[in-house]
Structures are given as C-alpha cells and as structure tokens.
Write an enzyme that holds these catalytic residues in place. Sequence first.
Site, PDB file in Angstrom:
ATOM      1  CB  THR A   1      -0.921   0.019   1.236  1.00  0.00           C
ATOM      2  OG1 THR A   1      -1.822   1.125   1.147  1.00  0.00           O
ATOM      3  CG2 THR A   1      -0.111   0.150   2.516  1.00  0.00           C
TER       4      THR A   1
ATOM      5  CG  ASN B   1      -3.685   4.429   3.883  1.00  0.00           C
ATOM      6  OD1 ASN B   1      -3.287   4.854   4.957  1.00  0.00           O
ATOM      7  ND2 ASN B   1      -4.942   4.527   3.483  1.00  0.00           N
TER       8      ASN B   1
ATOM      9  N   GLY C   1      -1.373   6.239   6.724  1.00  0.00           N
ATOM     10  CA  GLY C   1      -2.031   5.903   7.984  1.00  0.00           C
ATOM     11  C   GLY C   1      -1.982   4.415   8.263  1.00  0.00           C
ATOM     12  CE  LYS C   2      -4.806  -0.201   4.628  1.00  0.00           C
ATOM     13  NZ  LYS C   2      -5.351  -0.945   3.454  1.00  0.00           N
TER      14      LYS C   2
ATOM     15  CG  ASP D   1      -9.770  -5.999   0.454  1.00  0.00           C
ATOM     16  OD1 ASP D   1      -9.430  -4.822   0.192  1.00  0.00           O
ATOM     17  OD2 ASP D   1     -10.838  -6.483   0.073  1.00  0.00           O
ATOM     18  CB  SER D   2      -9.669  -3.545   6.018  1.00  0.00           C
ATOM     19  OG  SER D   2      -8.457  -4.156   6.382  1.00  0.00           O
TER      20      SER D   2
ATOM     21  CE1 TYR E   1     -17.510   4.590   4.608  1.00  0.00           C
ATOM     22  CE2 TYR E   1     -15.720   3.027   4.290  1.00  0.00           C
ATOM     23  CZ  TYR E   1     -16.788   3.739   3.786  1.00  0.00           C
ATOM     24  OH  TYR E   1     -17.133   3.616   2.462  1.00  0.00           O
ATOM     25  CG  ASP E   2     -10.765   4.826  11.652  1.00  0.00           C
ATOM     26  OD1 ASP E   2     -11.316   3.755  11.322  1.00  0.00           O
ATOM     27  OD2 ASP E   2      -9.528   4.931  11.794  1.00  0.00           O
TER      28      ASP E   2
ATOM     29  CG  HIS F   1     -10.767  -4.109  11.021  1.00  0.00           C
ATOM     30  ND1 HIS F   1     -10.694  -2.867  11.616  1.00  0.00           N
ATOM     31  CD2 HIS F   1     -10.576  -3.880   9.695  1.00  0.00           C
ATOM     32  CE1 HIS F   1     -10.479  -1.951  10.710  1.00  0.00           C
ATOM     33  NE2 HIS F   1     -10.392  -2.531   9.527  1.00  0.00           N
TER      34      HIS F   1
END
Length: 215
Positions: free
Chosen positions: A11, A13, A15-16, A73-74, A156-157, A182
Amino acid sequence: MDKSVILVLATRNKGKTEEIRALLSGFPVTLKNLDDFGPIAEVVEDGDTFDDNAYKKASFTARVLGFPAIADDSGLVVEALNGEPGVYSARYAGEDADDAANNAKLLEQMAGVEDRRAAFQCVLSIAMPTGQALTYEGRCDGVIAQAPSGEGGFGYDPLFYCPDKGKTFAELTMEEKGEISHRGRALKEVADEFDKVLTWIDMHTPMQERFECKG
C-alpha cells in the site's frame, strides 16, 4: 532467526503503514511500503471477497519486488445495508472518492435507519514471491454514529462507534485502536506466532546458488 526480514506492505496509505508498523514494532522485521520502491502497476481489486483481494495484492507485490509482502483487504460491513459497502469500502462513493465522500454517502444511506450495527472486517495475507501465502482474519463490532466525531484514523473511523470504548475509532489513540481494531486483531494473530511466520518465510525463500568464477 536473528536477522531482520524485509516485508513489503502492499500500500501507499501512510495511515495504514504507521498503524501496522506500530503493531509489529519489536519484531525482527523491516517494514517497507510501495513508496520505498519505483513505479509499480496498480492491482485491480476486483475480488468478490476480502480474502481474494488481500491475496491478489500480496502475491502480485511479492512477485514484482522479490520480497515477502503483506496486504490486507479491509472494509466496513453494515447489517442494514446487506453488508455494504464491503469490498467496495474504499470506493463506496465512486472510484476517485475520498474518505469524506465515502462517509457522506454512508450517512445518507443510513438516514432514518434504526439498526446501525456494523463491523470492520480484515483479511491479511502474507505472500512469498513463489506464490505461497498465509492468511489471518480479524473483526471488530460496533455501530454507525449519527455524525462524524474525532480527528484521528482514516476511512470510516469517524463514524464507527465502539461501545466497549465509548468512542469512535477516530477518537482513539493509535495504541487503543490497535488493541481492538479488525486489523489489530489480525496482526495480533501474526504477532502471536511470528516466530513460526519467520520460519515459514525462511523455508520458502529460494536459496541463491553459488557459482565458481573460473578464469
């Protein structure tokens, strides 16, 4: 095994990446993401399940870069929306949608809905360049808030309210979120048996052949 293993997080991303790096701190692993390499083709996430997409991203990245790769994949699964947005969570409001647009669409879809039960689900795949893979799963149950709250996190946090904490994910610290999220739960499974993961990686890493240089 005392040497550090390079794992590529499939990724860009930030943040991830920060979240996973924090969760795997203390282990003999050097975590990189796609920004540490040159241009790489985008993986089309067209799988029907989180499992499909996680493996597709991890195996492609591992083959292209030659290092073991981790991909997850979340997504958000909402009871009243028959499991939506699901695998389309990142592009719920359209292919180029940002977090704000996705959150706005979710609130629109949930307007007047009393059953606000939802869950974040994660499937994490660790793949080798030769194709083998390990799979881990995690889930966190919660409810969809009536309005966004909090400045942290991503996705969506701000709308995902966790009753156990009395806060949305965006109101939690990274450490608090890592304990219950998760992705945190899936990674905890990895962490709990990381010695076995390292052994598995070592077993499936092709040995380099040595050739005599003859003049």
